[in-house]
Enzyme design. Structure first.
Site, PDB file in Angstrom:
ATOM      1  N   ARG A 107     -13.707   2.909   6.015  1.00 27.55           N
ATOM      2  CA  ARG A 107     -12.543   2.047   6.062  1.00 27.55           C
ATOM      3  C   ARG A 107     -11.244   2.845   5.983  1.00 27.55           C
ATOM      4  NH1 ARG A 107     -11.684  -0.807   0.773  1.00 27.55           N
ATOM      5  NH2 ARG A 107     -10.302   0.930   0.384  1.00 27.55           N
ATOM      6  N   TYR A 148     -13.061  -9.209  -1.083  1.00 28.51           N
ATOM      7  CA  TYR A 148     -13.656  -7.909  -0.761  1.00 28.51           C
ATOM      8  C   TYR A 148     -15.068  -8.121  -0.253  1.00 28.51           C
ATOM      9  CZ  TYR A 148     -10.066  -5.660  -3.748  1.00 28.51           C
ATOM     10  OH  TYR A 148      -8.907  -5.230  -4.308  1.00 28.51           O
ATOM     11  N   ASN A 202       0.831  -1.208   0.000  1.00 29.65           N
ATOM     12  CA  ASN A 202       0.000   0.000   0.000  1.00 29.65           C
ATOM     13  C   ASN A 202       0.859   1.248   0.000  1.00 29.65           C
ATOM     14  OD1 ASN A 202      -2.417  -1.271   0.024  1.00 29.65           O
ATOM     15  ND2 ASN A 202      -2.870  -0.906   2.181  1.00 29.65           N
ATOM     16  N   ARG A 206      -7.136   2.233 -13.115  1.00 32.00           N
ATOM     17  CA  ARG A 206      -5.724   2.361 -12.807  1.00 32.00           C
ATOM     18  C   ARG A 206      -5.000   1.005 -12.750  1.00 32.00           C
ATOM     19  NH1 ARG A 206      -4.585   4.121  -7.046  1.00 32.00           N
ATOM     20  NH2 ARG A 206      -5.906   5.913  -7.452  1.00 32.00           N
ATOM     21  N   ARG A 244     -12.897  -3.510 -13.399  1.00 29.43           N
ATOM     22  CA  ARG A 244     -11.728  -4.379 -13.323  1.00 29.43           C
ATOM     23  C   ARG A 244     -12.239  -5.811 -13.302  1.00 29.43           C
ATOM     24  NH1 ARG A 244      -7.997  -1.695  -8.620  1.00 29.43           N
ATOM     25  NH2 ARG A 244      -7.746   0.298  -9.661  1.00 29.43           N
ATOM     26  N   HIS A 292     -15.480  -3.173   1.507  1.00 32.07           N
ATOM     27  CA  HIS A 292     -15.633  -2.494   0.223  1.00 32.07           C
ATOM     28  C   HIS A 292     -17.054  -2.029  -0.055  1.00 32.07           C
ATOM     29  CE1 HIS A 292     -15.318  -2.203  -4.289  1.00 32.07           C
ATOM     30  NE2 HIS A 292     -14.217  -1.605  -3.928  1.00 32.07           N
ATOM     31  N   HIS A 347     -17.492   3.841 -13.216  1.00 28.76           N
ATOM     32  CA  HIS A 347     -17.172   3.054 -12.039  1.00 28.76           C
ATOM     33  C   HIS A 347     -18.390   2.264 -11.572  1.00 28.76           C
ATOM     34  CE1 HIS A 347     -15.798   2.782  -7.691  1.00 28.76           C
ATOM     35  NE2 HIS A 347     -14.783   2.299  -8.357  1.00 28.76           N
TER      36      HIS A 347
END
Lengths: 709, 514
Positions: free
Chosen positions: A569, A473, A50, A410, A380, A597, A440
């Site tokens: 989160r 997730y 991260n 990304r 994704r 998530h 998205h």
């Protein structure tokens, strides 16, 4: 602005610093003795990777701003220079803490548990040394490319994120002048080298760079090695700026483009105790200032710990308290998914419930003779995605298949292009994103022609259509064939295809056009209710909260007496304990085995409760520069399921951290409370639900069907 | 399968729209998709008379996509109509052929009155809401880009319809010429609207009491149908709501309004014009309630389709509207009601008994009926030049629901009732280029002339007439004790033309009742 009295930058936190606090919470899981040892390795690895991403994206971005002379303060009133300074301080502390955990807690524990990590090649036994040298000759040496620097050879390109060993060498028979040499630790070889052990109970490993260091002389036969140390750099390599920054920045950057130093090194990690002469050379060549140098007391790049997690033979040291994904009671294996959806709306909670029905939904649609069209947005997806395969199949079966593929996701661009091309070949209509916007939203529409007319089946989710991450997730998804949502879904795809917006939306709210206002309206309504003495209550679960308008609205609502419980989160620019609000607003963050998530929103609405799920966080980029969808959940049973998720998370005493008014996070004070681990609890419930269902179907009493569909 | 899918395509001046419907006899119609693409064809078509290459490309591209969407829905039938922008291109036929070749979509051009009639049909098909509202005096205000159409109801039939060049886009362009700021709009608009409405009121409204206004447009309807804005009665509004809307326009910027109402900012000035106009019309008419059923031309197309294919039956009789309109025109020009009725009765009797021979249908019967109603409207202007005057009045008066060609048929039938019939070569010089329509004119003229001949004295002697076809003769039996020497004597001329057209000789028999 300024009407609310909560406009002052002092009421907001900087997002970068808030993000670093999130990484610290992950690190705290690595330090938590309650966690199994190998899980702690994993958390440490995640905190390291991260941080790498943080440097490449966020720190690089700050540096760009500074280079461009951009000095507009952020939400918390900090200029980029000031932010970078504080970020730097915090990252140094974070790295210190990472290695303290590694060296002082984890390494000794690993040894106790039968895994000996040889930190320095000097500590190899004779027998082990023989083995690694042979391993070097056979496996490592052939792929190494040593590079020496002298007047005729320029300083080599050091690759971004690569691990290297730098050395000071002198020519044999020379005048003793120090020269610089370097070799990249090959990324194609496993970082962890296993060494056979005499003791059956013990496993022994050494890191690849140690093996190379031990044999470095063999690379530079004409030189004497004076010293050698690993180093690693991070570059501002790819030209991508973060969309979160203001648009005027974008323009500024275009103007300043020439001034920008491409591939500028923004971080240098070296081993503690590195020879200062060697460091001076690297520092000079990379033009890196002192504050960007990290002296590391341990192996560089801790992401190898994820590989260590996978070493066989340590299952006992891994987490077993979390159940694998369970069957969804409403969607048993091999059922006709369309039939089940016609019976009732179905809410799925991943990863506690399996993601398989979502894949099957598209698979069945691809084969179903009555299906006319399948439309989906993809952000994704996993490599070798079964969803992609099913979509291609559907197109080949003559269905009209429209897929919006977001190429701007990304790090995934290349992957996306490959399969988008494949879909096109199969006959799908592929839309490669929208100009200026990232798509998205997660929505799938299946149009089916049935006896009584056209029926639309819709899946809406908070997570990507990715069967791999759906195991890691936490997300929620809704299956419905409600005609009002179906109409909206059709309108969404019409808009994504470039047609005008519909005259009316029934149920869905979309960003970037309407979603933010919708949120502000919903929050404002609670405020009005509270002011009118009807009380107010908001529970929101998001990944990040950094949109100023939303935060201001929450402050105002809180000041009006609305009870606001936030489960955030990651980044949270909202502060708690502000004057006039006090404990009306609380923030907690859950960092657990699965990555939190899902985005769920609850508004009390004077007794007529409303529940929503969304693909969007409360971030400016989600609300203003992305296509996002928020959908209501209206069936009381499903609302109950959402409330269970929220209230269980609010009761969590194991993995929850609470945001204090001083801006720090602390684990929940567990005294006097029963121990609740929300993620484990969800797993248990999913097992129970699946069991109840299978027991019901295995009952020995026949149940006559009383009506036929 | 019992359920079929139907596509309605509207090639409008500023927008291409397609609606997909499910139609079934048992469940009626259900909209399942509505696709819209903004395209400004109006500006080019109105100013240059042609579409530019790029515009035509765009039009074809979107229509091709529409065709793909139709395929995906397995659409079994479609109707595509072009409105004023297509109508006003000079090379319409070439353009439409090009479109058909390239997209496979056949577009037909609607006249203004047909287009308004479709809008009206879609309102009438709203059922309950419509029937209830027209119990009281009602006006339909159909606001378009170029013009507005005001239609009035008397009890439950439509009685008049009038087009005025007060479309929102046209007004906006006018105001732009004046460099008017949005705050000045109201004053300017009031002046422009009042001038036209004063005339309208004097001529058409008179002392009719109009309680309700049904509004068809793209702006107010959208607004009134938003739950967030008009919570209590979606689609309905009273004067006070309009007052409120006007006030916010004075208080907030256009972008704030766009946000508040969830609508594109560029439509805000148009919305304002529509609001002011509706408000003024309400005031002038003294109306109290606005109803915005939110229908579009696509809905009208679909209702027309459903009606034609007997999928849906409206409780409202649209032919009665057309007839009522004609009666109203006749009344305006002091036509003789009594004589019309006699002519109508005789002509229709003849028409019905000649069915096998003329092969015409209900629609032509309606045209004949309209011709009888309007047969003498030209008298109002000149007793001698009756034919030309009648023709011109009919051609310049809008009869809702009639296509341009149908109106031409009625006008010509009336005209040639009074003067020598002209043959195709001659007539094609006046723009009658279609042989089928020419034949209809001839056949209807022959009947009208015969009927006219039977009532030469205007004394309604032939009121109770019976006709029968027998051995190549049309036996006209009249049940009267009056002296019919005049009719018998002057019958020859009209009978000859009848014989020429039908090869049937009309013969009069008098039956006396003692």
């Amino acid at each position: 602005m300024g009407k609310s009295g909560y406009d002052d930058p002092g009421f907001y936190s900087n997002r970068e610093l808030s993000w670093l606090l999130f990484d610290e919470r992950i690190l705290s899981e690595a330090r938590d003795k309650q966690n199994p040892l190998f899980e702690r390795l994993k958390f440490l690895s995640i905190s390291a990777s991260n941080l790498d991403e943080f440097f490449m994206v966020r720190v690089a971005s700050l540096k760009d701003m500074i280079n461009a002379g951009y000095d507009k303060p952020d939400i918390a009133g900090l200029t980029p220079i000031k932010q970078l300074k504080e970020v730097n301080k915090a990252t140094h502390e974070l790295v210190e803490a990472q290695y303290a955990a590694y060296n002082r807690s984890l390494l000794p524990l690993l040894l106790q548990n039968g895994l000996r990590v040889i930190e320095k090649h000097e500590k190899l036994t004779e027998k082990e040394a023989v083995y690694v040298d042979q391993y070097y000759e056979e496996n490592i040496y052939p792929v190494l490319t040593p590079m020496a620097v002298d007047s005729s050879r320029p300083f080599p390109l050091i690759r971004n994120k690569s691990l290297n060993i730098g050395a000071l060498v002198t020519k044999k028979n020379g005048d003793g002048e120090l020269e610089f040499a370097t070799v990249q630790v090959p990324s194609v070889l496993p970082r962890i080298v296993k060494i056979p052990s005499d003791q059956e109970q013990e496993k022994v490993v050494i890191l690849l760079e140690e093996v190379i260091e031990r044999n470095i002389q063999k690379l530079f036969l004409n030189y004497d090695i004076v010293c050698s140390y690993p180093f690693r750099i991070m570059r501002n390599a790819d030209f991508s700026f973060e969309e979160d920054e203001a648009e005027d920045l974008l323009k500024e950057m275009e103007k300043q483009l020439k001034k920008r130093q491409r591939g500028q090194a923004i971080r240098l990690e070296v081993e503690q105790g590195i020879d200062e002469r060697l460091l001076a050379i690297i520092k000079k060549e990379l033009m890196i200032p002192d504050e960007d140098i990290y002296r590391i007391g341990g192996p560089l790049d801790l992401t190898f710990l994820m590989k260590m997690y996978d070493l066989p033979g340590f299952e006992r040291l891994k987490e077993k308290g979390y159940a694998p994904p369970q069957p969804v009671p409403e969607l048993p294996v091999d059922c006709d998914i369309f039939e089940q959806i016609r019976k009732e709306d179905i809410l799925l909670h991943h990863p506690y419930e399996t993601f398989l029905p979502v894949v099957d939904f598209i698979r069945q649609a691809a084969k179903d003779k009555d299906v006319l069209a399948i439309k989906q947005t993809l952000y994704r997806v996993s490599g070798n995605s079964p969803i992609i395969a099913a979509l291609a199949q559907a197109a080949e079966n003559g269905k009209q298949v429209s897929v919006l593929v977001e190429l701007k996701a990304r790090f995934d661009e290349e992957n996306n292009i490959v399969w988008a091309k494949m879909l096109e070949k199969a006959g799908c209509h592929v839309i490669y994103g929208l100009v200026g916007l990232k798509t998205h939203s997660k929505i799938t529409l299946v149009v089916r022609r049935e006896e009584d007319g056209i029926r639309r089946y819709v899946h809406l989710g908070t997570g990507n259509y990715n069967d791999s991450t759906a195991k890691l997730y936490t997300d929620v998804g809704l299956f419905t064939c409600s005609s009002s949502i179906g109409e909206d879904a059709t309108a969404v795809f019409n808009m994504l295809s470039g047609y005008s917006e519909p005259l009316l939306w029934n149920k869905l709210s979309l960003a970037p056009l309407w979603l933010k206002d919708r949120f502000l309206h919903l929050i404002g309504r609670e405020k009005e209710n509270a002011l009118a003495g009807r009380g107010g209550h908001i529970i929101a679960k998001v990944n990040s909260l950094c949109d100023k308008d939303i935060i201001e609205a929450l402050y105002e609502a809180g000041a009006a007496g609305v009870k606001i419980e936030l489960i955030v989160r990651g980044i949270c620019c909202l502060k708690t304990g502000l004057p006039g609000i006090g404990d009306k607003i609380t923030v907690r963050s859950i960092v657990g085995n699965f990555l939190e998530h899902c985005r769920i929103f609850y508004f009390e609405n004077d007794g007529k409760q409303e529940y929503y799920c969304a693909s969007a966080d409360w971030m400016p980029r989600n609300l203003e520069r992305r296509v996002e969808i928020m959908f209501p959940v209206e069936k009381p049973e499903l609302q109950k399921k959402l409330m269970d998720i929220l209230s269980t998370q609010l009761k969590d005493t194991v993995k929850a951290h609470v945001l204090k008014s001083d801006g720090s996070y602390e684990k929940v004070d567990r005294r006097g409370k029963e121990s609740v681990n929300a993620q484990q609890e969800f797993g248990r419930r999913a097992i129970q639900a699946a069991k109840d269902k299978s027991e019901a179907t295995q009952r020995r009493v026949f149940i006559p069907e009383t009506h036929h569909e | 399968m019992a359920v079929k899918t139907f596509a309605a395509i509207d090639v409008g001046s500023y927008e291409l729209a397609m609606k997909i419907f499910e139609v079934s006899r048992t469940r009626g119609m259900k909209e399942i998709d509505h696709i819209r693409h903004s395209i400004d064809m109006g500006t080019e078509s109105y100013t240059t008379g042609k579409l530019s290459y790029q515009r035509a490309e765009e039009l074809c591209r979107v229509l091709r996509e529409f065709s793909g969407i139709m395929k995906a829905y397995q659409v079994s039938d479609y109707v595509a109509y072009g409105t004023s922008a297509v109508r006003e291109t000079e090379n319409t036929i070439i353009l439409l052929d090009q479109i058909q070749q390239r997209t496979g979509i056949h577009i037909e051009v609607l006249s203004n009155s047909e287009q308004r009639f479709l809008d009206y049909k879609s309102i009438a098909f709203q059922g309950e809401g419509f029937l209830k509202i027209i119990e009281n005096g009602t006006a339909i205000v159909d606001i378009g880009g170029g013009s507005i159409q005001i239609s009035l109801f008397d009890k439950d039939t439509l009685v008049s319809t009038q087009n005025m060049k007060l479309g929102v886009l046209r007004l906006r362009d006018n105001l732009a010429h004046l460099n008017a700021s949005i705050r000045q709009y109201e004053n300017f608009l009031d002046e422009i609207i009042n001038a036209q409405m004063a005339v309208y009121k004097k001529l058409y409204l008179k002392d009719r009491e109009i309680k309700n206004i049904i509004i068809v447009d793209d702006y107010i309807s959208t607004l009134l149908r938003k739950k967030s804005i008009n919570n209590e009665m979606t689609g309905y509004a009273g004067a006070e709501l309009f007052e409120k809307f006007r006030d916010v326009y004075h208080k907030e910027s256009l972008s704030e309004l766009a946000k508040r109402w969830d609508m594109p900012e560029e439509t805000m000035p148009l919305m304002y014009i529509a609001l002011i106009m509706t408000k003024r019309i309400m005031e002038i008419m003294g109306a109290e309630l606005i109803w915005a059923p939110g229908v579009t031309l696509c809905d009208g197309i679909a209702y027309e389709y459903a009606q034609k294919n007997k999928i849906m039956v409206s409780t409202h009789d649209f032919e009665q509207d057309i007839i009522a309109c004609a009666h109203n025109i006749s009344k305006r020009y002091r036509g003789s009601k009594k004589r019309s009725e006699t002519l109508e009765q005789i002509a229709l009797t003849i028409f019905d008994s000649m069915k096998k021979i003329h092969g015409l249908g209900n629609r032509e019967r309606l045209l004949l009926q309209l011709s009888t109603i309007l047969h003498d409207c030209g008298k109002y202007i000149s007793m001698t030049n009756l034919a030309e005057c009648s023709y011109n009045i009919i051609m310049s008066t809008e009869v809702i629901g009639l296509s341009h060609m149908e109106r031409q048929i009625v006008a010509n039938v009336v005209k040639y009732n009074h003067m020598e019939f002209e043959y195709f070569e001659e007539m094609s010089r006046y723009g009658v280029t279609d042989q089928a329509s020419y034949l209809k004119m001839a056949k209807l003229t022959a009947i009208l002339r015969l009927a006219n001949g039977l009532d030469r004295s205007h004394k309604q002697k032939f009121k109770n007439v019976k006709t029968a076809l027998k051995d190549g003769q049309l036996i006209i039996t009249v049940d009267t004790n009056d002296d019919i020497t005049l009719e018998k004597g002057l019958f020859g001329a009209s009978a000859m033309f009848f014989e020429e057209v039908y090869s049937v000789r009309p013969v009069i028999r008098q039956k006396r009742t003692i």
